[in-house]
Scaffold this active site. Structure first.
Site, PDB file in Angstrom:
ATOM      1  N   SER A  60      -3.369   2.329  10.800  1.00 53.32           N
ATOM      2  CA  SER A  60      -4.639   1.300  10.944  1.00 53.32           C
ATOM      3  C   SER A  60      -4.343   0.342  11.992  1.00 53.32           C
ATOM      4  O   SER A  60      -5.060  -0.713  11.982  1.00 53.32           O
ATOM      5  CB  SER A  60      -4.919   0.820   9.610  1.00 53.32           C
TER       6      SER A  60
ATOM      7  N   LEU B  50      -2.722  -3.018  13.518  1.00 54.38           N
ATOM      8  CA  LEU B  50      -2.406  -4.184  12.820  1.00 54.38           C
ATOM      9  C   LEU B  50      -3.498  -4.762  12.266  1.00 54.38           C
ATOM     10  O   LEU B  50      -4.264  -5.666  12.524  1.00 54.38           O
ATOM     11  CB  LEU B  50      -1.676  -5.376  13.819  1.00 54.38           C
ATOM     12  N   HIS B  51      -4.053  -4.018  11.151  1.00 54.77           N
ATOM     13  CA  HIS B  51      -5.233  -4.417  10.463  1.00 54.77           C
ATOM     14  C   HIS B  51      -4.722  -4.577   8.876  1.00 54.77           C
ATOM     15  O   HIS B  51      -3.700  -3.961   8.347  1.00 54.77           O
ATOM     16  CB  HIS B  51      -6.281  -3.503  10.553  1.00 54.77           C
ATOM     17  N   SER B  52      -5.417  -5.644   8.147  1.00 57.06           N
ATOM     18  CA  SER B  52      -5.223  -5.661   6.695  1.00 57.06           C
ATOM     19  C   SER B  52      -3.699  -5.619   6.327  1.00 57.06           C
ATOM     20  O   SER B  52      -3.026  -6.642   6.497  1.00 57.06           O
ATOM     21  CB  SER B  52      -6.148  -4.632   5.791  1.00 57.06           C
TER      22      SER B  52
END
Length: 88
Positions: free
Chosen positions: A13, A15-17
Site C-alpha cells: 500500500s 506509505l499509507h495507514s
C-alpha cells in the site's frame, strides 16, 4: 552527523495507514532526526500525516536521511524496515 540512503518502498500500500504508522513509530524511537525525500518533497518521518500525504507508493524510490550521533545505525534500521515492508 548525517547519513542518507536511497531505498525502494516495498509495502503493497506504499506509505499509507499501517506502514506509515509503523515507520513513524520507528522514526520517533531512534535517536536521529529522520527525513524522507521523494519527488522533490521532504517529510518528517515521525509524522504519520506527513508520510500519508506525501503519496509515496509501492515501488517508489525514497531517500532516507538521518541526522544525529547514531545516524549510521539508525539509517540501517530504518532502511531495513522499509525494505521489509513495514508490517504491510
Amino acid at each position: 552527523m548525517s547519513h542518507s540512503a536511497e531505498v525502494q518502498v516495498t509495502s503493497r500500500s506504499g506509505l499509507h495507514s499501517r506502514p506509515a504508522a509503523n515507520l513513524a513509530r520507528l522514526a520517533a524511537r531512534v535517536d536521529s532526526a529522520v527525513t524522507l525525500h521523494s519527488d522533490g518533497k521532504a517529510v518528517d518521518a515521525e509524522s504519520v500525516l506527513a508520510l500519508i500525504t506525501a503519496g509515496i507508493d509501492e515501488g517508489q524510490m525514497v531517500t532516507v536521511e538521518c541526522v544525529g550521533n547514531n545516524s549510521e545505525i539508525d539509517l540501517a534500521e530504518i532502511v531495513a524496515a522499509i525494505q521489509s515492508g513495514l508490517g504491510d
